[in-house]
Enzyme design. Structure first.
Site, PDB file in Angstrom:
ATOM      1  N   ASP A  48       0.839  -1.067   0.012  1.00 52.55           N
ATOM      2  CA  ASP A  48      -0.082   0.012   0.062  1.00 52.55           C
ATOM      3  C   ASP A  48       0.774   1.289   0.137  1.00 52.55           C
ATOM      4  O   ASP A  48       1.735   1.380   0.873  1.00 52.55           O
ATOM      5  CB  ASP A  48      -0.903   0.064   1.255  1.00 52.55           C
ATOM      6  CG  ASP A  48      -2.002   0.860   1.261  1.00 52.55           C
ATOM      7  OD1 ASP A  48      -2.213   1.711   0.245  1.00 52.55           O
ATOM      8  OD2 ASP A  48      -3.203   0.875   2.071  1.00 52.55           O
ATOM      9  N   ASP A  49       0.776   2.142  -1.068  1.00 56.72           N
ATOM     10  CA  ASP A  49       1.375   3.438  -1.048  1.00 56.72           C
ATOM     11  C   ASP A  49       2.858   3.174  -1.135  1.00 56.72           C
ATOM     12  O   ASP A  49       3.706   4.218  -0.708  1.00 56.72           O
ATOM     13  CB  ASP A  49       1.005   4.358   0.205  1.00 56.72           C
ATOM     14  CG  ASP A  49      -0.221   4.764   0.072  1.00 56.72           C
ATOM     15  OD1 ASP A  49      -0.923   4.441  -0.898  1.00 56.72           O
ATOM     16  OD2 ASP A  49      -0.612   5.443   1.127  1.00 56.72           O
ATOM     17  N   CYS A  88      -6.540   3.525  -3.591  1.00 56.62           N
ATOM     18  CA  CYS A  88      -6.877   2.442  -3.072  1.00 56.62           C
ATOM     19  C   CYS A  88      -7.958   1.654  -3.717  1.00 56.62           C
ATOM     20  O   CYS A  88      -7.619   0.602  -4.171  1.00 56.62           O
ATOM     21  CB  CYS A  88      -7.032   2.397  -1.870  1.00 56.62           C
ATOM     22  SG  CYS A  88      -5.427   3.225  -0.623  1.00 56.62           S
ATOM     23  N   ARG A  92      -7.627  -1.694  -6.488  1.00 60.33           N
ATOM     24  CA  ARG A  92      -8.032  -3.171  -5.793  1.00 60.33           C
ATOM     25  C   ARG A  92      -8.997  -3.884  -6.659  1.00 60.33           C
ATOM     26  O   ARG A  92      -9.133  -4.891  -6.921  1.00 60.33           O
ATOM     27  CB  ARG A  92      -8.370  -3.007  -4.133  1.00 60.33           C
ATOM     28  CG  ARG A  92      -7.041  -2.833  -3.527  1.00 60.33           C
ATOM     29  CD  ARG A  92      -7.333  -2.187  -2.088  1.00 60.33           C
ATOM     30  NE  ARG A  92      -6.138  -1.399  -1.920  1.00 60.33           N
ATOM     31  CZ  ARG A  92      -5.242  -1.797  -1.028  1.00 60.33           C
ATOM     32  NH1 ARG A  92      -5.192  -3.015  -0.399  1.00 60.33           N
ATOM     33  NH2 ARG A  92      -4.017  -1.019  -0.932  1.00 60.33           N
ATOM     34  N   LYS A 141      -5.752  -5.654   4.076  1.00 65.84           N
ATOM     35  CA  LYS A 141      -6.895  -4.521   3.700  1.00 65.84           C
ATOM     36  C   LYS A 141      -7.959  -4.685   2.662  1.00 65.84           C
ATOM     37  O   LYS A 141      -7.392  -4.934   1.487  1.00 65.84           O
ATOM     38  CB  LYS A 141      -6.072  -3.337   3.627  1.00 65.84           C
ATOM     39  CG  LYS A 141      -6.640  -2.190   3.024  1.00 65.84           C
ATOM     40  CD  LYS A 141      -5.812  -0.808   2.908  1.00 65.84           C
ATOM     41  CE  LYS A 141      -6.420  -0.049   1.984  1.00 65.84           C
ATOM     42  NZ  LYS A 141      -5.526   1.261   1.797  1.00 65.84           N
ATOM     43  N   HIS A 143     -11.081  -2.828   1.617  1.00 66.55           N
ATOM     44  CA  HIS A 143     -11.535  -1.595   0.898  1.00 66.55           C
ATOM     45  C   HIS A 143     -12.098  -1.787  -0.266  1.00 66.55           C
ATOM     46  O   HIS A 143     -12.197  -0.699  -1.186  1.00 66.55           O
ATOM     47  CB  HIS A 143     -10.309  -0.571   0.693  1.00 66.55           C
ATOM     48  CG  HIS A 143     -10.412   0.677   1.004  1.00 66.55           C
ATOM     49  ND1 HIS A 143      -9.643   1.678   0.851  1.00 66.55           N
ATOM     50  CD2 HIS A 143     -11.692   1.332   1.256  1.00 66.55           C
ATOM     51  CE1 HIS A 143     -10.191   2.836   1.150  1.00 66.55           C
ATOM     52  NE2 HIS A 143     -11.253   2.878   1.462  1.00 66.55           N
ATOM     53  N   SER A 166      -8.424   1.263   5.112  1.00 61.78           N
ATOM     54  CA  SER A 166      -7.215   1.780   5.385  1.00 61.78           C
ATOM     55  C   SER A 166      -7.190   1.850   7.114  1.00 61.78           C
ATOM     56  O   SER A 166      -8.309   2.073   7.649  1.00 61.78           O
ATOM     57  CB  SER A 166      -6.691   2.991   4.722  1.00 61.78           C
ATOM     58  OG  SER A 166      -6.711   2.952   3.365  1.00 61.78           O
ATOM     59  N   HIS A 255       1.306   2.387   3.965  1.00 56.36           N
ATOM     60  CA  HIS A 255       0.468   3.542   4.407  1.00 56.36           C
ATOM     61  C   HIS A 255       0.679   4.103   5.560  1.00 56.36           C
ATOM     62  O   HIS A 255       0.928   3.059   6.607  1.00 56.36           O
ATOM     63  CB  HIS A 255      -1.092   2.762   4.133  1.00 56.36           C
ATOM     64  CG  HIS A 255      -2.235   3.739   3.789  1.00 56.36           C
ATOM     65  ND1 HIS A 255      -2.563   4.587   4.898  1.00 56.36           N
ATOM     66  CD2 HIS A 255      -2.969   3.921   2.894  1.00 56.36           C
ATOM     67  CE1 HIS A 255      -3.811   5.369   4.277  1.00 56.36           C
ATOM     68  NE2 HIS A 255      -3.966   4.937   3.194  1.00 56.36           N
ATOM     69  N   ASP A 301      -0.261  -0.902  -4.866  1.00 49.47           N
ATOM     70  CA  ASP A 301      -1.599  -0.278  -5.338  1.00 49.47           C
ATOM     71  C   ASP A 301      -1.653   1.077  -6.069  1.00 49.47           C
ATOM     72  O   ASP A 301      -2.549   1.372  -6.537  1.00 49.47           O
ATOM     73  CB  ASP A 301      -2.738  -0.256  -4.072  1.00 49.47           C
ATOM     74  CG  ASP A 301      -2.175   0.730  -3.118  1.00 49.47           C
ATOM     75  OD1 ASP A 301      -1.427   1.126  -2.895  1.00 49.47           O
ATOM     76  OD2 ASP A 301      -3.305   1.017  -2.320  1.00 49.47           O
ATOM     77  N   ASN A 302      -0.625   1.545  -5.637  1.00 45.10           N
ATOM     78  CA  ASN A 302      -0.316   3.326  -6.058  1.00 45.10           C
ATOM     79  C   ASN A 302       0.864   3.616  -5.571  1.00 45.10           C
ATOM     80  O   ASN A 302       1.620   2.953  -4.487  1.00 45.10           O
ATOM     81  CB  ASN A 302      -1.523   3.939  -5.937  1.00 45.10           C
ATOM     82  CG  ASN A 302      -1.817   3.805  -4.279  1.00 45.10           C
ATOM     83  OD1 ASN A 302      -3.220   3.665  -4.018  1.00 45.10           O
ATOM     84  ND2 ASN A 302      -1.275   4.573  -3.443  1.00 45.10           N
ATOM     85  N   LYS A 332       1.115   9.599  -5.628  1.00 47.96           N
ATOM     86  CA  LYS A 332      -0.274   8.790  -5.303  1.00 47.96           C
ATOM     87  C   LYS A 332      -1.530  10.027  -5.707  1.00 47.96           C
ATOM     88  O   LYS A 332      -1.222  11.025  -5.510  1.00 47.96           O
ATOM     89  CB  LYS A 332      -0.501   8.533  -3.801  1.00 47.96           C
ATOM     90  CG  LYS A 332      -2.125   8.368  -3.394  1.00 47.96           C
ATOM     91  CD  LYS A 332      -1.832   7.615  -2.051  1.00 47.96           C
ATOM     92  CE  LYS A 332      -3.312   7.096  -1.417  1.00 47.96           C
ATOM     93  NZ  LYS A 332      -3.354   6.781  -0.266  1.00 47.96           N
TER      94      LYS A 332
END
Ligand SMILES: *[C@@H]1O[C@H](CO)[C@@H](O)[C@H](O)[C@H]1NC(C)=O
Ligand SMILES: *[C@@H]1O[C@H](CO)[C@@H](O)[C@H](O)[C@H]1NC(C)=O
Ligand SMILES: *[C@@H]1O[C@H](CO)[C@@H](O)[C@H](O)[C@H]1NC(C)=O
Ligand SMILES: *[C@@H]1O[C@H](CO)[C@@H](O)[C@H](O)[C@H]1NC(C)=O
Ligand SMILES: *[C@@H]1O[C@H](CO)[C@@H](O)[C@H](O)[C@H]1NC(C)=O
Ligand SMILES: *[C@@H]1O[C@H](CO)[C@@H](O)[C@H](O)[C@H]1NC(C)=O
Length: 521
Positions: A48-49, A88, A92, A141, A143, A166, A255, A301-302, A332
């Site tokens: 994540d991130d 996010c 996903r 996660k 989301h 998150s 994240h 994810d990004n 992001k």
């Protein structure tokens, strides 16, 4: 029982007669080594991130990812691999459907109070793989909607362990590092009133095991250990039951909030990166010791969340200078390279060649078609996919990735999900630009570009200087760019019935004890 005995007897006889008492020969006894006939296992680890530059193997800035770097040496590293969105939920949703947000309906993030999720019209990768005989688990996660039928257990996952969104979307007792910092969960209604923007004193982050909230607020300091333990348990369970498995492990790392380092005075981001790296190392060791056919695919994810300053990762060389000069972040939430070019590794002992770097233009959208192919699963009908089967690329037999790839708005400018930019080979065209909030608090304003800005990424990975619109190069590439976009729009217009419900209801908040302040249990 009798059949088993008979089989055993036949085996003994066969081995005696063939004179191979000592050694096992799978060709001689087909069906005995059942793992050899089994479909391959799949593990997708989604960070994540995470920044492209956070991975040691990508960019020599940090030395915090030894396990991932080793995985790069033993597998394939992708240097032009992209998430399907820069935030996010849409990213996903695209991973699990192989489709862009304009088709699957998920164009921006779901909230704590969201009633909906990934539209039920959409078929997830887990559903398809499960149909093909797999045991499926989602750890981490989600989301993609937490209420009612949107829960992962209803979207093809036999097992779920994790947080519904998150871990900054709710308070905890040990808030960790965030900017601005959020206070710990209140213990009574008096302390619950000190509301601060971006913080959630009214709801604690829940931890689910299947449908049950087993902890609220979640203890972030032990979450990584729990994810590792549950993942290993699931792998063992599937293996012991001789079933191929699909594990989708969506980490909280990197994240915010970041957790406190174990050692005092340790660099906080680096310590969290090391923790993530160790988790991946554990999973990889596990499959290495199992000796089953297992594809391990690691991606993100990004890009990094720049407004979090020292708690955000590095974009490496993908600095998006055109935007940076005009204000705002190019990571992001944006369609600059730093927003969606994600660190990606694929590992499969004996199948994917080691120590290889693939320059193919690929996407998270490709995971769905590739796994469906490798599992020999059936395609869900009546829809088209934006990803492609890349198994030949994984096996080192091809380098032909996408010719075109489309980048939707994830919050920086325009309508959610709208295509802002696209790749055509090594060219990148922007019809719409905007900068996300940067560490200095500034955003970059929305700008439309007609004709589009076109960068040649081969010469200009920093997206610094667009081609001169009068140049021969620009005019050679423009018709193909316009046609690619027009073709996509035409195609999407006939395949866009899924609409996500983004409405809110405070009753949608997952709460294990609604009578208590912030829901504690
Ligand atoms: C089963 O076959 C696989 C692949 O051919 C091999 O790696 C593994 O060692 C075999 N397992 C046993 C128990 O012989
Ligand atoms: C609420 O919590 C605060 C801080 O823990 C405490 O000082 C206060 O007395 C509590 N109030 C009530 C009504 O329990
Ligand atoms: C991986 O490849 C690089 C260059 O292609 C080479 O320098 C390095 O020694 C290789 N590493 C291993 C472990 O094979
Ligand atoms: C794939 O599935 C089809 C239809 O279900 C079946 O006929 C075929 O044998 C399978 N192929 C492999 C390699 O398992
Ligand atoms: C689908 O595309 C058509 C044609 O562009 C458009 O009119 C319609 O609003 C789209 N539907 C959704 C749900 O986005
Ligand atoms: C699901 O798809 C059908 C058409 O196939 C459409 O009429 C319906 O609105 C869609 N529902 C949702 C919730 O996306």
């Amino acid at each position: 029982m009798y059949i088993l005995l008979l089989k055993a007897l036949l085996l003994v006889l066969a081995s005696v007669f063939s004179g191979f008492l000592c050694c096992y020969d799978p060709d001689l006894f087909p069906g005995v080594n059942r793992s050899a006939n089994k479909k391959p296992n799949f593990i997708i680890i989604l960070a994540d991130d995470l920044g492209w530059g956070d991975l040691g193997a990508n960019w020599n800035l940090r030395n915090d990812t030894p396990s991932l770097d080793k995985m790069a040496t033993e597998g394939m590293r992708f240097v032009d691999f992209h998430s399907a969105a820069s935030t996010c939920s849409p990213s996903r949703a695209s991973l699990l459907t192989g489709r862009l947000g304009l088709r699957n309906g998920v164009t921006h993030n779901f909230a704590v109070t969201s009633v909906g999720g990934l539209p039920l019209n959409e078929t997830t990768l887990a559903e398809v793989i499960k149909e093909a005989g797999y045991l499926t688990a989602m750890i981490g996660k989600w989301h993609l909607g937490h209420k009612g039928r949107y829960h992962p257990n209803f979207r093809g996952f036999d097992y779920y362990f994790g947080i519904p969104y998150s871990h900054d979307m709710g308070c905890t007792d040990t808030p960790g590092y965030n900017l601005p910092p959020c206070p710990a969960c209140p213990w009574n209604s008096t302390t619950g009133r000190n509301h601060q923007k971006g913080c959630y004193p009214e709801i604690a982050v829940p931890l689910f095991e299947n449908h049950a909230i087993i902890q609220q607020p979640v203890d972030l300091t032990s979450l990584t250990a729990k994810y590792t333990e549950k993942a290993i348990k699931f792998i063992d369970y599937a293996s012991q039951n001789n079933q191929p498995f699909f594990l989708y492990l969506a980490l909280s790392h990197m994240h915010v909030p970041l957790v406190s380092p174990k050692l005092p005075r340790q660099d906080i981001y680096g310590a969290n990166l090391k923790e993530m790296d160790a988790l991946v190392g554990h999973i990889k060791n596990k499959i290495d010791n199992m000796k089953e056919d297992t594809l391990l695919w690691f991606t993100g994810d990004n890009g990094p969340w720049s407004e979090k300053c020292q708690y955000a990762g590095s974009v490496g060389p993908y600095t998006g200078m055109w935007q940076r000069k005009r204000g705002g972040s190019s990571a992001k939430q944006t369609t600059w390279e730093g927003g969606h070019r994600v660190p990606t590794l694929a590992y499969w002992a004996g199948k994917i060649p080691g120590n290889e770097t693939s320059p193919a233009l690929l996407s998270i959208l490709d995971i769905f078609p590739t796994l469906v192919t490798l599992a020999n699963a059936s395609w869900p009908p009546n829809r088209r996919f934006d990803g492609m089967d890349v198994s030949e690329i994984l096996f080192g037999q091809s380098n032909q990735g996408h010719k075109t790839l489309f980048h939707p708005n994830s919050g920086a400018a325009g309508k959610y999900g709208e295509i802002q930019a696209l790749r055509l080979d090594h060219y990148k065209a922007f019809y719409l630009t905007g900068g996300a909030k940067a560490c200095d608090g500034r955003s970059g304003k929305e700008q439309h570009h007609q004709p589009p800005l076109v960068f040649n990424l081969k010469d200009d990975i920093q997206e610094q200087q667009p081609l001169d619109t009068h140049s021969a190069e620009y005019n050679a590439v423009l018709p193909a760019v316009s046609k690619a976009l027009a073709d996509l729009f035409q195609d999407i217009a006939t395949d866009n019935v899924s609409v996500a419900d983004y409405s809110h209801d405070p009753a949608a908040m997952p709460c294990c004890n609604p009578h208590h302040v912030v829901c504690r249990c």
